[in-house]
Design a protein around this motif. Structure first.
Motif, PDB file in Angstrom:
ATOM      1  N   LEU A  62       0.805  -1.221   0.000  1.00  0.00           N
ATOM      2  CA  LEU A  62       0.000   0.000   0.000  1.00  0.00           C
ATOM      3  C   LEU A  62       0.840   1.275   0.000  1.00  0.00           C
ATOM      4  CD1 LEU A  62      -2.831  -0.856   2.569  1.00  0.00           C
ATOM      5  CD2 LEU A  62      -2.994  -0.858   0.079  1.00  0.00           C
ATOM      6  N   GLN A  63       2.056   1.187   0.516  1.00  0.00           N
ATOM      7  CA  GLN A  63       2.857   2.389   0.745  1.00  0.00           C
ATOM      8  C   GLN A  63       2.990   3.295  -0.479  1.00  0.00           C
ATOM      9  OE1 GLN A  63       3.959   2.282   4.097  1.00  0.00           O
ATOM     10  NE2 GLN A  63       4.129   4.497   3.869  1.00  0.00           N
ATOM     11  N   PRO A  64       3.285   2.755  -1.675  1.00  0.00           N
ATOM     12  CA  PRO A  64       3.423   3.659  -2.830  1.00  0.00           C
ATOM     13  C   PRO A  64       2.143   4.418  -3.160  1.00  0.00           C
ATOM     14  CG  PRO A  64       4.362   1.488  -3.295  1.00  0.00           C
ATOM     15  CD  PRO A  64       3.603   1.365  -2.018  1.00  0.00           C
ATOM     16  N   GLN A  65       0.993   3.866  -2.778  1.00  0.00           N
ATOM     17  CA  GLN A  65      -0.285   4.504  -3.101  1.00  0.00           C
ATOM     18  C   GLN A  65      -0.801   5.399  -1.985  1.00  0.00           C
ATOM     19  OE1 GLN A  65      -3.078   1.535  -5.078  1.00  0.00           O
ATOM     20  NE2 GLN A  65      -1.572   0.141  -4.193  1.00  0.00           N
ATOM     21  N   LEU A  66      -0.097   5.429  -0.863  1.00  0.00           N
ATOM     22  CA  LEU A  66      -0.578   6.186   0.293  1.00  0.00           C
ATOM     23  C   LEU A  66       0.142   7.514   0.480  1.00  0.00           C
ATOM     24  CD1 LEU A  66      -1.087   3.374   2.970  1.00  0.00           C
ATOM     25  CD2 LEU A  66      -2.856   4.767   1.902  1.00  0.00           C
ATOM     26  N   SER A  67       0.891   7.941  -0.521  1.00  0.00           N
ATOM     27  CA  SER A  67       1.575   9.223  -0.409  1.00  0.00           C
ATOM     28  C   SER A  67       0.590  10.367  -0.627  1.00  0.00           C
ATOM     29  CB  SER A  67       2.707   9.308  -1.429  1.00  0.00           C
ATOM     30  OG  SER A  67       2.183   9.290  -2.744  1.00  0.00           O
ATOM     31  N   LYS A  68       1.007  11.558  -0.294  1.00  0.00           N
ATOM     32  CA  LYS A  68       0.126  12.726  -0.387  1.00  0.00           C
ATOM     33  C   LYS A  68      -0.382  12.959  -1.804  1.00  0.00           C
ATOM     34  CE  LYS A  68      -0.082  17.636   0.832  1.00  0.00           C
ATOM     35  NZ  LYS A  68       0.646  18.780   1.421  1.00  0.00           N
TER      36      LYS A  68
END
Length: 520
Positions: free
Chosen positions: A229-235
């Motif tokens: 999920l991390q790459p899609q959870l940026s601002k």
């Protein structure tokens, strides 16, 4: 010697590979193959991945996924889940990478379309083909997990694909525009197959594994899900796919102590991003996530690196909004967060009564300020419901706010709130708590409060639009307030109550006043 059933499956496998135009590599293999026409499994998985990525139409993609599903049904599990290399460590890493890539390619066949910007949502028509594609992928992955679970001893391989499968299943479990009844059922079956394959009891066990305060997490996939999920959870990216926030929230709300604290640096920023969004539904989801973090993280971890102060500032600014649901969520979260930041004012000794104002005071002062000017019924109900626990929390320190409390009590008791009279009942509760906590300071305010309470008794007794149970509750709570005021004034209200003209009051009011005078 092969059984007839095994021979049939071998022939079907060869036919299946022929239909897929897959052939064995010319390179040698370290392990014997199930048949002369079957390539090494890692090479086969790589070729299937390329075909799925390069499929030019939905029909070709659907056919490929169907062939992959059949492959997992009929192939020998020993061949499917055994590394080809003589070096076991390298072989397992290669096999896990091959399965991970294939699973990602299959999931990509049912990926949700992305918004071009972060300003809105896609229309429902944009998701029209997603449910059918998701069903096919769920079916194939369910078969893979069933075969993998029956194979035994494949824990590393299962843990390699489980995070991606879980994210995909949760995405399509949601009752949203990109799902249908049948796609949600397929996703539910996939999630259950994942739990069975790994021997996990439920979703929290799947995420956290077997944990305790002393032990590190075991066989949990929370870290892997956060990696996905991390790459899609940026601002700049979380708003482009509507499912990301829902999967993140589902994941976070399953995690409790001690796992949450271990992953706090990765779980906290997305919650703050959500809570800071201008759309109320996103803001409320973010506040809900923040509240879960506050409840399930040790206070020491929240105070570390000034995290609790950051949370407080992020929540406090939402008290200036006019969205009732947002304010309700924020006030509930703040009540629990303030205990992390500072000791409740009621816990201080009387000798420290002249201490400096604290955050509890700041929040209560702002609530009372907004209550004085508020005229919307829904917001009045939210404020009055939140006020009693705050007054309870600060205890005798409510003396700092008595003037505002008095104005709020007098103003809110004058206004009807049918049919349940929620606001009036909560304000009466506030008056009771204030009287009990700060009774020496209320003696000079008894006259004004008594007039208001007597007027309330008269109004309620003559209001035929109120239900009997609501009327009785209002009169009982009002009587209790009068008793408490009589106590803090050392019985000075008794002579005044005896002078009430019985010809101007109903029998209900007289009974209430009689109970005050006899039960002192």
């Amino acid at each position: 010697m092969e059984t007839p059933r095994a021979a049939d499956l071998s022939l079907e496998l060869s036919s299946l590979l022929h239909d897929l135009h897959l052939c064995p590599s010319s390179s040698s293999s370290e392990k014997p193959l199930p048949s002369p026409s079957v390539p090494p499994i890692t090479e086969l998985l790589s070729q299937l991945q390329e075909k799925l990525i390069g499929a030019s139409s939905d029909s070709k993609t659907s056919s490929l996924i169907g062939h992959v599903e059949r492959l997992f049904q009929i192939a020998d599990p020993h061949w499917l889940f055994s590394p080809n290399s003589a070096n076991q460590d390298d072989g397992w890493a290669e096999l896990q990478g091959a399965y991970g890539s294939l699973v990602s390619a299959m999931i990509g066949c049912a990926a949700l379309p992305l918004c071009e910007d972060d300003c809105g949502s896609l229309p429902a028509a944009a998701y029209q083909s997603v449910p059918a594609r998701a069903e096919r992928v769920c079916s194939a992955l369910t078969v893979l997990l069933g075969t993998l679970g029956n194979g035994g001893g494949q824990t590393g391989l299962l843990l390699a694909v489980a995070p991606s499968v879980c994210v995909f299943a949760v995405t399509h479990l949601q009752d949203q525009v990109w799902t249908s009844f049948s796609s949600r059922a397929a996703a539910q079956n996939l999630q259950e197959a994942l739990l069975r394959a790994g021997g996990w009891r439920d979703s929290p066990h799947l995420l956290m594994g077997d944990t305790s305060e002393e032990e590190e997490e075991s066989r949990g996939i929370l870290g892997g899900i956060l990696d996905d999920l991390q790459p899609q959870l940026s601002k700049g990216s979380w708003q482009r796919c509507e499912a990301v926030k829902l999967v993140y929230a589902w994941t976070l709300l399953q995690v409790t102590r001690p796992s949450l604290a271990r992953h706090l640096p990765r779980l906290l920023p997305p919650s703050l991003l959500l809570s800071d969004h201008y759309r109320p539904e996103n803001c409320m989801l973010g506040v809900r996530c923040l509240h879960h973090i506050v409840l399930h993280t040790p206070a020491a971890d929240l105070r570390q690196f000034n995290r609790a102060e950051v949370l407080y500032q992020a929540l406090f600014k939402h008290l200036y909004t006019t969205e009732a649901a947002v304010i309700q969520s924020v006030l509930s979260c703040l009540l629990d967060l303030l205990v992390v930041l500072e000791k409740p004012p009621s816990s201080f000794a009387p000798s420290s009564a002249r201490r400096k104002s604290c955050r509890h005071d700041d929040v209560l002062r702002l609530i009372l300020t907004h209550m004085e000017a508020e005229h919307k019924v829904v917001l009045r109900r939210v404020y009055t419901s939140a006020l009693p626990p705050f007054v309870d929390r600060i205890g005798v320190a409510v003396c700092r706010h008595l003037r505002q409390v008095e104005r709020v009590v007098l103003g809110y008791l004058e206004v009807r709130d049918p049919p349940e009279e929620t606001s009036r009942l909560k304000i009466l509760e506030v008056l009771q708590k204030t009287t009990r906590a700060a009774w020496p300071r209320l003696a000079c305010r008894v006259d004004v409060l008594l007039r208001c309470l007597l007027k309330l008794l008269l109004d309620v007794s003559s209001d035929r639009l109120l239900g009997d149970s609501v009327r009785q509750e209002l009169m009982n709570q009002t009587s209790l307030c009068i008793k408490l005021l009589d106590g803090c004034s050392h019985g000075k209200l008794q002579p005044l109550l005896q002078q009430v003209d019985s010809s101007c009051c109903s029998s209900e009011v007289l009974r209430c006043l009689a109970s005050v005078m006899t039960e002192r």
